[in-house]
Design a protein around this motif. Structure first.
Motif, short mmCIF file in Angstrom:
data_model
loop_
_atom_site.label_atom_id
_atom_site.label_comp_id
_atom_site.label_asym_id
_atom_site.label_seq_id
_atom_site.Cartn_x
_atom_site.Cartn_y
_atom_site.Cartn_z
N GLU A 35 32.81 36.31 47.76
CA GLU A 35 31.34 36.40 47.73
C GLU A 35 30.86 37.85 47.69
N LEU A 36 31.57 38.76 48.35
CA LEU A 36 31.16 40.17 48.31
C LEU A 36 31.33 40.73 46.90
N LEU A 37 32.42 40.41 46.25
CA LEU A 37 32.62 40.85 44.86
C LEU A 37 31.59 40.22 43.93
N TYR B 244 27.52 49.67 42.53
CA TYR B 244 27.92 48.27 42.69
C TYR B 244 29.20 47.98 41.90
N LEU B 245 29.31 48.54 40.71
CA LEU B 245 30.54 48.34 39.94
C LEU B 245 31.70 49.10 40.57
N ASP B 246 31.42 50.27 41.13
CA ASP B 246 32.45 51.00 41.85
C ASP B 246 33.01 50.14 42.99
N TYR B 247 32.12 49.42 43.66
CA TYR B 247 32.53 48.54 44.76
C TYR B 247 33.49 47.47 44.26
N VAL B 248 33.16 46.87 43.12
CA VAL B 248 34.01 45.81 42.56
C VAL B 248 35.36 46.36 42.14
N GLY C 239 41.25 40.67 46.53
CA GLY C 239 41.86 39.59 45.76
C GLY C 239 41.27 39.36 44.39
N GLY C 240 40.36 40.22 43.96
CA GLY C 240 39.70 40.01 42.68
C GLY C 240 40.64 40.08 41.49
N THR C 241 41.62 40.96 41.58
CA THR C 241 42.61 41.07 40.51
C THR C 241 43.95 40.49 40.92
N GLY C 242 43.97 39.85 42.08
CA GLY C 242 45.22 39.26 42.56
C GLY C 242 45.23 37.76 42.52
N TRP C 243 44.11 37.16 42.93
CA TRP C 243 44.05 35.70 42.98
C TRP C 243 43.89 35.11 41.59
N ALA C 244 44.78 34.21 41.24
CA ALA C 244 44.67 33.43 40.01
C ALA C 244 44.47 31.98 40.44
N ILE C 245 43.22 31.55 40.44
CA ILE C 245 42.86 30.25 41.00
C ILE C 245 42.28 29.38 39.90
N ASN C 246 42.68 28.11 39.89
CA ASN C 246 42.29 27.21 38.80
C ASN C 246 41.05 26.39 39.10
N GLU C 247 40.21 26.85 39.99
CA GLU C 247 38.98 26.14 40.29
C GLU C 247 37.86 27.14 40.52
N LYS D 127 34.85 31.62 44.42
CA LYS D 127 34.12 32.29 43.34
C LYS D 127 35.00 33.17 42.45
N TYR D 128 36.30 33.24 42.72
CA TYR D 128 37.12 34.25 42.04
C TYR D 128 37.07 34.12 40.51
N ALA D 129 37.13 32.93 39.97
CA ALA D 129 37.09 32.77 38.51
C ALA D 129 35.77 33.30 37.95
N GLY D 130 34.67 33.05 38.64
CA GLY D 130 33.38 33.57 38.21
C GLY D 130 33.33 35.07 38.28
N VAL D 131 33.87 35.64 39.36
CA VAL D 131 33.96 37.10 39.50
C VAL D 131 34.73 37.70 38.33
#
Length: 532
Positions: free
Chosen positions: A246-248, A263-267, A275-283, A289-293
């Protein structure tokens, strides 16, 4: 192209998918095209049925009346308004905020299409009903009221919202009781909505952005999951994914709303640790929210809206975004049994038994949006097919196939959008819809009286919950239309919200196909009324 992508098995799978898409475009199981404009109109009507508070004179769902008019009174704060999330009467902040984010994203991408259908006014009202409530609920920079009502007492009763006798206790997050997930999602909702209202109501857009920035700062500074601060929510909307997604997510929406590099620096700076570039989640859902991020981050890369220092990290975000897209397409070759999203025999994406349609509709919006991002980049000569060799047209074809499944292109030949088509669920698990309308009978219906006289009735609900998308069928396309089958017959606001944009786009595409006399799937990129 990898050897796996060019293998005979891969080519056969691709041919099979394209044949399925051709069959869908030819008119579905009933041999006729879907009326996406009708689906869009009905989807927006549903949000009026879910309103809490004092209903306006323009209210079109006439079987609903005012409710929850004392919400927040015991706590000395005005919490009247907002949405009931499903068939009960608790106002849960996290799924409500996600619903508003999805409605806003639909309008940001496809606002022009919604306007062309004559539904922009209703869509803006649906967003504003939520954001007006969030403004009330955000009582201090570091205080957000995150729930009104108690799920336990509410679920023991079967009453119309107009007759509620259950607890309306309100619960908040603050510095001492943090809730980074609910505050972050609410920040995302208000930031996205600020983009929607920028042209039509700039003062309101500025107010929303102000609240979004304060909420993001609060969420980031005082970190913690809201279900650790509000025990009452654990059994209903527990934050299983934590708060980092949610923070990302909030930072990306704030970047889109403001264009500010910080804000982009934060991401980028938190890509690995969050986990934004680590989690590969299929939902993709109200919780995860990772796929949306990843897809929003990939959009920035495809559009070139980043500084050189961001590029390598955004490439990693894009790799994960494409893994989600390829998982939906069934194309991932590494990762074992969990690498791809399961499909029902009828072609429905299947994630889990309880309310599977939320994953179907969320995927439809993500796939539709990403196909547009790809098409725009391809038109500018700056993109390639996704990592599993799927072009923009094929990504969109899957989004369309999922939408058509919802509307009746499925083995049962039945729609899961209530009120659409000739067959749809009639016994939706929904208190207000299942009891005689308040305007017809103002006689009080008690807590257990509703169970005794209305819940167990075999007939269809007396009130049609038009536009609701129910939980839907199981992994074998089986569905039991019964009020007590809440895993399949309960509808939620976040099931329908993503489809507002998808139906609007499909309406335009269907019109283009009729004009061109073609059943091809052109992917065109247009500016919208919400964002240019």
């Amino acid at each position: 192209m990898s050897s796996a992508a060019s293998s005979p098995c891969h080519r056969l799978r691709r041919v099979a998918l394209l044949l399925l898409v051709a069959a869908v475009l030819a008119g579905g199981t009933e041999g006729k095209a879907h009326d996406y404009g009708d689906a869009l109109r009905k989807s927006l009507l549903y949000f009026e049925a879910q309103r809490s508070g004092r209903l306006p004179h323009s209210q079109r769902v006439a079987w609903r009346h005012h409710s929850g008019l004392t919400d927040g009174l015991e706590q000395g704060v005005d919490l009247v308004g907002g949405y009931y999330d499903a068939g009960d009467h608790v106002k849960f902040g996290l799924p409500m905020a996600f619903t508003v984010t999805m409605l806003s994203w639909s309008l940001i991408e496809y606002g022009g299409d919604v306007a062309d259908a004559g539904e922009l006014g209703h869509a803006l009202e649906a967003v504003k009903w939520g954001t007006d409530y969030f403004i009330k609920a955000h009582t201090r920079p570091d205080e957000l009221w995150a729930e009104v009502g108690d799920g336990d007492t509410d679920h023991y009763c079967w009453q119309r919202p107009e007759d509620m006798t259950t607890s309306r206790q309100a619960y908040k997050v603050d510095r001492d009781h943090p809730g980074s997930d609910v505050a972050g999602e609410t920040a995302a909702a208000m930031a996205a909505a600020s983009i929607v209202f920028r042209g039509s109501n700039p003062h309101y857009a500025h107010l929303l952005l102000h609240h979004a920035q304060q909420l993001f700062e609060f969420a980031d500074k005082y970190r913690g999951t809201y279900d650790s601060s509000i025990a009452e929510v654990k059994s209903y909307y527990a934050s299983v994914s934590g708060y980092k997604d949610e923070l990302l997510w909030a930072a990306l929406w704030l970047h889109r709303a403001t264009g500010r590099d910080d804000y982009l620096d934060y991401v980028v700076d938190n890509a690995d640790s969050f986990g934004g570039t680590g989690w590969a989640i299929n939902e993709f859902s109200w919780d995860v929210k990772y796929a949306g991020v990843q897809i929003l981050a990939a959009r920035l890369l495809l559009r070139g809206e980043h500084a050189p220092r961001h590029r390598s990290t955004l490439e990693r975000y894009r790799a994960k975004a494409e893994r989600y897209v390829c998982a939906c397409l069934g194309r991932n070759t590494e990762g074992g049994a969990d690498a791809n999203v399961e499909r029902s025999p009828g072609g429905m994406l299947y994630v889990r038994q309880w309310n599977n349609m939320q994953y179907v509709t969320g995927a439809a919006l993500l796939l539709s949006a990403y196909s547009d991002y790809l098409a725009a980049a391809e038109a500018g000569g700056a993109a390639r097919a996704v990592s599993c060799a799927a072009a923009a047209e094929e990504v969109f074809a899957l989004a369309r196939a999922q939408a058509d499944y919802v509307l009746g292109t499925n083995p049962r030949g039945a729609s899961y959008l209530v009120g659409y088509g000739s067959r749809y669920p009639g016994r939706v698990h929904h208190r207000a819809a299942s009891i005689v309308p308040y305007k017809h009978s103002r006689e009080f219906i008690g807590c257990t009286q509703g169970f005794d006289h209305w819940f167990g009735r075999r007939g269809s609900n007396p009130n049609l919950l038009v536009g609701a998308i129910v939980g839907g069928p199981d992994r074998r396309d089986r569905f039991r239309d019964s009020r007590d089958n809440y895993m399949q017959t309960e509808a939620c606001t976040y099931n329908t919200a993503p489809m507002v944009g998808v139906f609007a786009k499909l309406r335009r595409m269907a019109w283009l196909e009729r004009e061109q006399g073609s059943t091809s799937v052109p992917v065109t990129v247009t500016s919208t009324a919400a964002e240019v």
